[in-house]
Design a protein around this motif. Structure first.
Motif, PDB file in Angstrom:
ATOM      1  N   ALA A 293       0.794  -1.341   0.086  1.00  0.00           N
ATOM      2  CA  ALA A 293      -0.043   0.067  -0.006  1.00  0.00           C
ATOM      3  C   ALA A 293       0.952   1.356  -0.049  1.00  0.00           C
ATOM      4  O   ALA A 293       2.075   1.011   0.241  1.00  0.00           O
ATOM      5  CB  ALA A 293      -0.951  -0.136   1.135  1.00  0.00           C
ATOM      6  N   PRO A 294       0.358   2.446  -0.482  1.00  0.00           N
ATOM      7  CA  PRO A 294       0.998   3.637  -0.303  1.00  0.00           C
ATOM      8  C   PRO A 294       1.753   3.845   1.020  1.00  0.00           C
ATOM      9  O   PRO A 294       0.800   3.719   2.060  1.00  0.00           O
ATOM     10  CB  PRO A 294      -0.064   4.669  -0.605  1.00  0.00           C
ATOM     11  CG  PRO A 294      -1.005   4.097  -1.689  1.00  0.00           C
ATOM     12  CD  PRO A 294      -1.066   2.365  -0.908  1.00  0.00           C
ATOM     13  N   VAL A 295       2.623   4.635   1.051  1.00  0.00           N
ATOM     14  CA  VAL A 295       3.489   4.785   2.429  1.00  0.00           C
ATOM     15  C   VAL A 295       3.413   6.450   2.509  1.00  0.00           C
ATOM     16  O   VAL A 295       3.273   7.305   1.736  1.00  0.00           O
ATOM     17  CB  VAL A 295       4.789   4.362   2.671  1.00  0.00           C
ATOM     18  CG1 VAL A 295       4.902   2.665   2.337  1.00  0.00           C
ATOM     19  CG2 VAL A 295       5.393   5.084   1.421  1.00  0.00           C
ATOM     20  N   PRO A 296       3.383   6.865   4.096  1.00  0.00           N
ATOM     21  CA  PRO A 296       3.208   8.173   4.261  1.00  0.00           C
ATOM     22  C   PRO A 296       4.755   9.008   3.738  1.00  0.00           C
ATOM     23  O   PRO A 296       5.438   8.287   3.522  1.00  0.00           O
ATOM     24  CB  PRO A 296       3.259   8.383   5.724  1.00  0.00           C
ATOM     25  CG  PRO A 296       2.865   6.891   6.134  1.00  0.00           C
ATOM     26  CD  PRO A 296       3.316   6.247   5.168  1.00  0.00           C
ATOM     27  N   ALA A 297       4.436  10.178   3.437  1.00  0.00           N
ATOM     28  CA  ALA A 297       5.788  10.983   2.687  1.00  0.00           C
ATOM     29  C   ALA A 297       6.827  10.851   3.557  1.00  0.00           C
ATOM     30  O   ALA A 297       8.041  10.635   3.113  1.00  0.00           O
ATOM     31  CB  ALA A 297       5.384  12.427   2.384  1.00  0.00           C
ATOM     32  N   ASP A 298       6.708  10.800   4.928  1.00  0.00           N
ATOM     33  CA  ASP A 298       8.137  10.842   5.710  1.00  0.00           C
ATOM     34  C   ASP A 298       8.503   9.527   5.864  1.00  0.00           C
ATOM     35  O   ASP A 298       9.709   9.203   6.635  1.00  0.00           O
ATOM     36  CB  ASP A 298       7.638  11.275   7.226  1.00  0.00           C
ATOM     37  CG  ASP A 298       6.363  10.651   7.912  1.00  0.00           C
ATOM     38  OD1 ASP A 298       5.988   9.437   7.218  1.00  0.00           O
ATOM     39  OD2 ASP A 298       6.008  11.006   9.181  1.00  0.00           O
ATOM     40  N   THR A 299       7.979   8.564   5.281  1.00  0.00           N
ATOM     41  CA  THR A 299       8.815   7.274   5.339  1.00  0.00           C
ATOM     42  C   THR A 299       9.299   6.689   3.936  1.00  0.00           C
ATOM     43  O   THR A 299       9.746   5.681   4.032  1.00  0.00           O
ATOM     44  CB  THR A 299       7.810   5.940   5.807  1.00  0.00           C
ATOM     45  OG1 THR A 299       6.797   5.831   5.103  1.00  0.00           O
ATOM     46  CG2 THR A 299       7.366   6.614   7.447  1.00  0.00           C
ATOM     47  N   VAL A 300       9.093   7.693   2.815  1.00  0.00           N
ATOM     48  CA  VAL A 300       9.499   7.086   1.564  1.00  0.00           C
ATOM     49  C   VAL A 300      11.106   6.837   1.594  1.00  0.00           C
ATOM     50  O   VAL A 300      11.243   5.856   0.822  1.00  0.00           O
ATOM     51  CB  VAL A 300       9.199   8.414   0.610  1.00  0.00           C
ATOM     52  CG1 VAL A 300       9.674   8.337  -0.669  1.00  0.00           C
ATOM     53  CG2 VAL A 300       7.615   8.547   0.213  1.00  0.00           C
ATOM     54  N   HIS A 301      11.783   7.566   2.281  1.00  0.00           N
ATOM     55  CA  HIS A 301      13.168   7.215   2.292  1.00  0.00           C
ATOM     56  C   HIS A 301      13.496   6.021   2.385  1.00  0.00           C
ATOM     57  O   HIS A 301      14.671   5.353   2.057  1.00  0.00           O
ATOM     58  CB  HIS A 301      13.710   8.173   3.196  1.00  0.00           C
ATOM     59  CG  HIS A 301      13.507   7.883   4.669  1.00  0.00           C
ATOM     60  ND1 HIS A 301      12.338   8.489   5.224  1.00  0.00           N
ATOM     61  CD2 HIS A 301      14.269   7.448   5.618  1.00  0.00           C
ATOM     62  CE1 HIS A 301      12.457   8.204   6.450  1.00  0.00           C
ATOM     63  NE2 HIS A 301      13.445   7.589   6.833  1.00  0.00           N
ATOM     64  N   GLU A 302      12.738   5.277   3.379  1.00  0.00           N
ATOM     65  CA  GLU A 302      13.017   3.985   3.712  1.00  0.00           C
ATOM     66  C   GLU A 302      12.880   2.853   2.479  1.00  0.00           C
ATOM     67  O   GLU A 302      13.622   1.950   2.322  1.00  0.00           O
ATOM     68  CB  GLU A 302      11.991   3.549   4.849  1.00  0.00           C
ATOM     69  CG  GLU A 302      12.111   4.231   6.146  1.00  0.00           C
ATOM     70  CD  GLU A 302      11.271   3.845   7.255  1.00  0.00           C
ATOM     71  OE1 GLU A 302      10.339   2.803   6.841  1.00  0.00           O
ATOM     72  OE2 GLU A 302      11.024   4.466   8.180  1.00  0.00           O
TER      73      GLU A 302
END
Length: 413
Positions: A293-302
């Motif tokens: 599923a889509p992830v929050p913007a603040d976890t995209v770096h992971e």
């Protein structure tokens, strides 16, 4: 200036159009301009109201984090079919025209009106509002309209077959000349690619300016490991899983690579009209594919940290050669290798920047061959030119200045 923007997409929704106008709005407001936005209550992509915050309800007005004053219009709930989405866009555009006439007449008139497409009905609404207020109109075309309608039979797949056939006949026959006429009626046109701007100039449009997307919100990823603990090549796709991206082809490429013995894992993070089809194809083929599923913007770096290479994929429709996915800029900013299954301007950027490798779109065999080669030679996974290209061609302050200059010129004229 007092700028009035009509757009179908705005925060707190997430997506390429919303990201684009978050930095454009902030940049214009910081330079002293007043920006008012007519946009529906947030309901993308599900077609239902995202939250019960009264600031987001139809008719509400509030100033958001960008500094723009947001006027929320009505919308029409929809499901997966294109017919429902089109009706929703028409309802929102009609309400934007109604609210615009009510709230921005007389002494509150803007200096310039901007209509951002898609949704397509936003453009005639913006032109009608500009005529009524006696103000110039700028048409922002984020996709290659009407060229994209040439592939209507491919992207209309979410509707019932009878509806689909009637819709395809209608759009191919009558709609493209109407769209071109509307584009010519605008005082200026903004595109996101040089190739589409050139195509519009060839059709007789005089004032066309390219304001690219940018990678303002991206987070650099750590260096790519020399080897992975699981021994696999990690391929990431992060974004919309829609008709235009053709991710079923990427699933087939992962299956081909696996059959050849290549240690490849494809992770697809996102949602959209083709998400179900992608999962079904992965199960049918037994492909090494994860669909998240889509992830929050603040976890995209992971996700970028997990990846060795990031897939940027488009369909092989002719109009896609005039398109550059905004995600490409974000990937280049992370320093990750780009697996580009694209053509036209997007392919030219990857090659010119030295940002990765390119294969023909919707060619699973070629994409599988690329991933097999990358798995065998990980030294190819550390491109060096992406950031330099972005500094030269997609610098945020420069892009805001270009948009500002166009708006000032149109308003002054």
């Amino acid at each position: 200036m007092r700028i009035l923007l009509l757009t179908h997409y705005w925060a707190p929704e997430t997506g390429a159009p919303q990201k684009r106008w978050s930095w454009l709005a902030r940049g214009l407001v910081e330079r002293g301009h007043e920006l008012a936005v007519l946009t529906p209550a947030p309901h993308y992509p599900a077609g239902r109201l995202l939250d019960a915050d009264p600031r987001h309800a139809p008719g509400a007005v509030h100033r958001d984090a960008s500094g723009a004053m947001i006027h929320r219009t009505a919308f029409r709930p929809y499901d997966a079919g294109l017919g429902g989405r089109g009706a929703d866009q028409a309802v929102a555009a009609a309400d934007a025209l109604r609210l615009g006439l009510r709230r921005f007449s007389g002494s509150r008139r803007p200096d310039v009106v901007v209509g951002s497409v898609p949704g397509l009905p936003t453009l005639p609404a913006a032109l009608a509002l500009g005529r009524a207020l006696r103000r110039p109109v700028v048409a922002e075309l984020r996709d290659a309209w009407p060229d994209i309608l040439d592939s209507a039979s491919s992207w209309a797949g979410g509707d019932r077959p009878g509806v689909r056939r009637r819709a395809v006949r209608a759009v191919r026959g009558a709609v493209p000349p109407v769209i071109t006429r509307l584009e010519r009626d605008a005082d200026a046109v903004v595109t996101t690619t040089d190739s589409f701007a050139a195509a519009l100039r060839e059709r007789g449009l005089d004032r066309v300016v390219t304001v690219r997307n940018t990678a303002a919100a991206s987070v650099p990823a750590p260096p790519v490991p020399v080897a992975r603990d699981d021994g696999a090549l990690h391929v990431l796709y992060l974004g919309t899983v829609g008709r235009a991206q053709g991710m079923v082809g990427a699933v087939r490429a992962a299956a081909v690579a696996a059959r050849r013995g290549a240690p490849v894992v494809l992770r697809i993070v996102g949602d959209g009209a083709q998400a179900v089809a992608v999962r079904e194809e992965a199960r049918r083929l037994g492909a090494p594919v994860e669909v998240l599923a889509p992830v929050p913007a603040d976890t995209v770096h992971e996700q970028y940290a997990w990846a060795d290479t990031v897939l940027v994929s488009l369909q092989d429709w002719p109009a896609m050669a005039l398109t550059v996915p905004s995600k490409l800029y974000e990937v280049m900013a992370t320093g990750r290798h780009v697996s580009g299954a694209v053509a036209g301007e997007a392919a030219a950027i990857v090659r010119a920047a030295g940002a990765g490798d390119v294969v023909a779109p919707q060619d699973p065999e070629a994409l599988a061959e690329l991933w097999t080669a990358l798995a065998a030679d990980r030294s190819r996974l550390s491109p060096t030119g992406g950031m330099g290209w972005l500094r030269t061609h997609a610098d945020e302050p420069t892009l805001v200045s270009r948009y500002e200059s166009l708006l000032e010129g149109v308003a002054g004229a």
